[in-house]
Write a protein that holds these residues in place. Structure first.
Motif, short mmCIF file in Angstrom:
data_model
loop_
_atom_site.label_atom_id
_atom_site.label_comp_id
_atom_site.label_asym_id
_atom_site.label_seq_id
_atom_site.Cartn_x
_atom_site.Cartn_y
_atom_site.Cartn_z
N LEU A 53 2.78 5.05 2.85
CA LEU A 53 2.64 5.24 1.40
C LEU A 53 2.07 3.99 0.75
O LEU A 53 1.21 4.06 -0.14
CB LEU A 53 3.99 5.58 0.77
N GLU A 56 -1.64 3.69 1.55
CA GLU A 56 -2.49 4.72 0.95
C GLU A 56 -2.39 4.77 -0.58
O GLU A 56 -3.36 5.06 -1.26
CB GLU A 56 -2.11 6.10 1.52
N ARG A 57 -1.21 4.51 -1.13
CA ARG A 57 -0.99 4.69 -2.57
C ARG A 57 -0.80 3.39 -3.34
O ARG A 57 -0.65 3.40 -4.55
CB ARG A 57 0.23 5.60 -2.82
N ARG A 61 2.69 -0.87 -6.22
CA ARG A 61 3.39 0.27 -6.82
C ARG A 61 4.64 0.62 -6.02
O ARG A 61 5.73 0.79 -6.58
CB ARG A 61 2.45 1.47 -6.88
N MET A 62 4.51 0.72 -4.69
CA MET A 62 5.65 1.12 -3.87
C MET A 62 6.72 0.04 -3.82
O MET A 62 7.92 0.34 -3.77
CB MET A 62 5.17 1.46 -2.45
N ASP A 173 -3.00 -2.99 -7.45
CA ASP A 173 -3.53 -2.26 -6.30
C ASP A 173 -5.00 -1.90 -6.54
O ASP A 173 -5.39 -1.61 -7.68
CB ASP A 173 -2.73 -0.98 -6.06
N THR A 175 -8.24 0.21 -7.02
CA THR A 175 -8.40 1.57 -7.58
C THR A 175 -9.57 2.31 -6.95
O THR A 175 -9.79 3.49 -7.25
CB THR A 175 -8.61 1.49 -9.10
N ARG A 179 -8.20 8.60 -2.08
CA ARG A 179 -6.84 9.12 -1.90
C ARG A 179 -6.86 10.16 -0.79
O ARG A 179 -7.35 11.27 -0.98
CB ARG A 179 -6.31 9.71 -3.21
N SER A 181 -4.97 12.60 2.15
CA SER A 181 -3.74 13.38 2.25
C SER A 181 -2.76 12.67 3.17
O SER A 181 -3.14 11.97 4.11
CB SER A 181 -4.05 14.78 2.79
N LEU A 182 -1.47 12.88 2.90
CA LEU A 182 -0.43 12.23 3.69
C LEU A 182 -0.03 13.12 4.86
O LEU A 182 0.00 14.35 4.75
CB LEU A 182 0.79 11.94 2.80
#
Length: 438
Positions: A53, A56-57, A61-62, A173, A175, A179, A181-182
């Motif tokens: 996560l 990838e994201r 943020r995480m 992070d 931009t 994105r 898929s997980l």
């Protein structure tokens, strides 16, 4: 570093509060086991999915989401009116730690190139070593000044401050990354496999679950090879010999090292009737030794390579073996043995991470670090189960804490000798390959 310190401190800080929990709640042994072990269980299960996560994201943020969740669940633990509430809150707290901890290594991979990365990992290794060792000390102080709830409430102001500072200082992070898929199926298979192994080790029973875990791991590897999107774990990472060696060494080292905290804490509190604070302070030589060597080991690792790590493993094993010899009739000399143990451990944590992650692309840093940390958590569970079974088995036979504690420590020392042997074979294999190539 603050987030990493808080996460790993909670692995050991609760141990000294267990008698107080039993006194207030009248909690069953099963409740107490799950308060201590449930945290490690969800921590280990969450690590790899959380690492992906972050990659990838966004790691910032995480990290901030995980830190906020950890702060909130710490408050829930401190407010617990019943053992059941506390168990559930600890499970959630472990998952929050699993979410934020991989981002620490991932951000180090991202922000620090070359030798500066080794120094940053050296600092992180010192944080790991010190947080593990000072947990009993901090817990003992909090119990001396307040009650068991302070062990959890202390995280709240620190967590809030870290959130404020992190929001302003951590780099945003990127931009522009697509994105993707997980890999939810991969996450489910690996998470269930890790849960099965951890549950089996925590309960020290149901060994048939090892077969289930092996089948789930096989299914996970097959799925990852066939998955057409971004897999949960890029299996090409395991083809990097340095990374694969680091994983094996981390598993075996943690299996040998972490069990000593359970053995010595129980020996001091139940065998010698130390207070929680006295017991915690007795462990400070490990923290001091670890802090000294971890600070410098990050600067030496790329010069000395695995020789430095093997020296640390053998020094740790020697310190634990010395403790096993002294714990019978010369307990007053135990701090010297623990200092040797700490000096050795500081040469292992960050150098092993630095060499293992050296060839990992920065974009996979959180996931690669999470896999490494998952092996550390499994090793911790193995070590605790092994040391505990040796201690309690001998205690049931002799009803004497001294030989029982010594046996538990010998088990840890022999496991570390196995870790050194595995690392030595790897180093020898590399040497032979260089000769063949030349």
């Amino acid at each position: 570093m603050t987030a990493g310190f808080m996460a790993l401190l909670d692995v050991s800080i609760v141990n000294v509060a267990i008698p107080a929990l039993q006194g207030e709640f009248g909690a069953s042994s099963a409740d107490i086991s799950w308060v201590a072990a449930g945290f490690a269980l969800t921590f280990g299960v969450a690590l790899v999915p959380a690492g992906r996560l972050g990659d990838e994201r966004g790691r910032r943020r995480m990290l901030l989401i995980g830190l906020a969740a950890f702060t909130a669940t710490s408050a829930l633990c401190g407010l617990a009116p019943t053992p059941g509430w506390l168990v559930v809150a600890r499970l959630l707290q472990g998952a929050a730690c699993g979410l934020m901890n991989p981002q620490v290594i991932g951000m180090i991979q991202q922000l620090f190139p070359g030798d500066s990365r080794a120094r940053a990992l050296g600092l992180y290794g010192g944080v790991v070593a010190v947080s593990t060792a000072v947990g009993p000390v901090v817990g003992g102080l909090l119990l001396q000044w307040a009650d068991w709830r302070g062990v959890f409430f202390v995280n709240v102001p620190i967590g809030v401050a870290a959130l404020v500072v992190g929001k302003n200082l951590l780099p945003r992070d990127p931009t522009d990354r697509p994105r993707r898929s997980l890999d939810l199926v991969g996450a489910a298979l690996l998470g269930t496999a890790v849960f099965t192994v951890m549950y089996m080790l925590i309960e020290a029973d149901h060994w048939w679950l090892l077969t289930v875990a092996a089948a789930l791991t096989t299914a996970f590897l097959a799925w990852e090879r066939r998955y057409e999107g971004q897999p949960l774990v890029d299996l090409q990472l395991l083809g990097d010999r340095g990374y694969a060696t680091g994983i094996v060494l981390a598993l075996l080292y943690y299996a040998g090292y972490t069990g000593i905290f359970l053995v010595i804490t129980l020996f001091l509190q139940q065998g010698l009737h130390y207070t929680p604070l006295q017991s915690g302070l007795s462990m400070t030589p490990i923290a001091i030794g670890s802090a000294i060597t971890a600070t410098y080991s990050g600067r030496l690792v790329f010069r000395l390579g695995r020789t430095l790590i093997l020296t640390g493993v053998l020094t740790t094993a020697a310190g634990i073996a010395l403790a096993a010899l002294l714990i019978g009739d010369h307990t007053e000399l135990l701090p010297a043995a623990l200092l040797v143990t700490g000096l050795g451990s500081g040469l292992v944590f960050s150098p092993n991470q630095a060499l293992a992650l050296r060839g990992v692309p920065p974009q996979d840093g959180s996931t690669a670090g999470a896999v490494l940390q998952t092996c550390q958590r499994i090793g911790t569970a193995i070590g605790t189960a092994l040391a505990g079974s040796l201690l309690f088995g001998e205690l049931a036979r002799t009803d004497d804490f001294r030989p029982a504690a010594a046996l538990g420590l010998w088990g840890s020392a022999l496991t570390l000798a196995l870790a050194a042997l595995a690392g030595g074979f790897t180093r020898r294999g590399r040497h032979l390959r260089r000769e063949e190539e030349s």
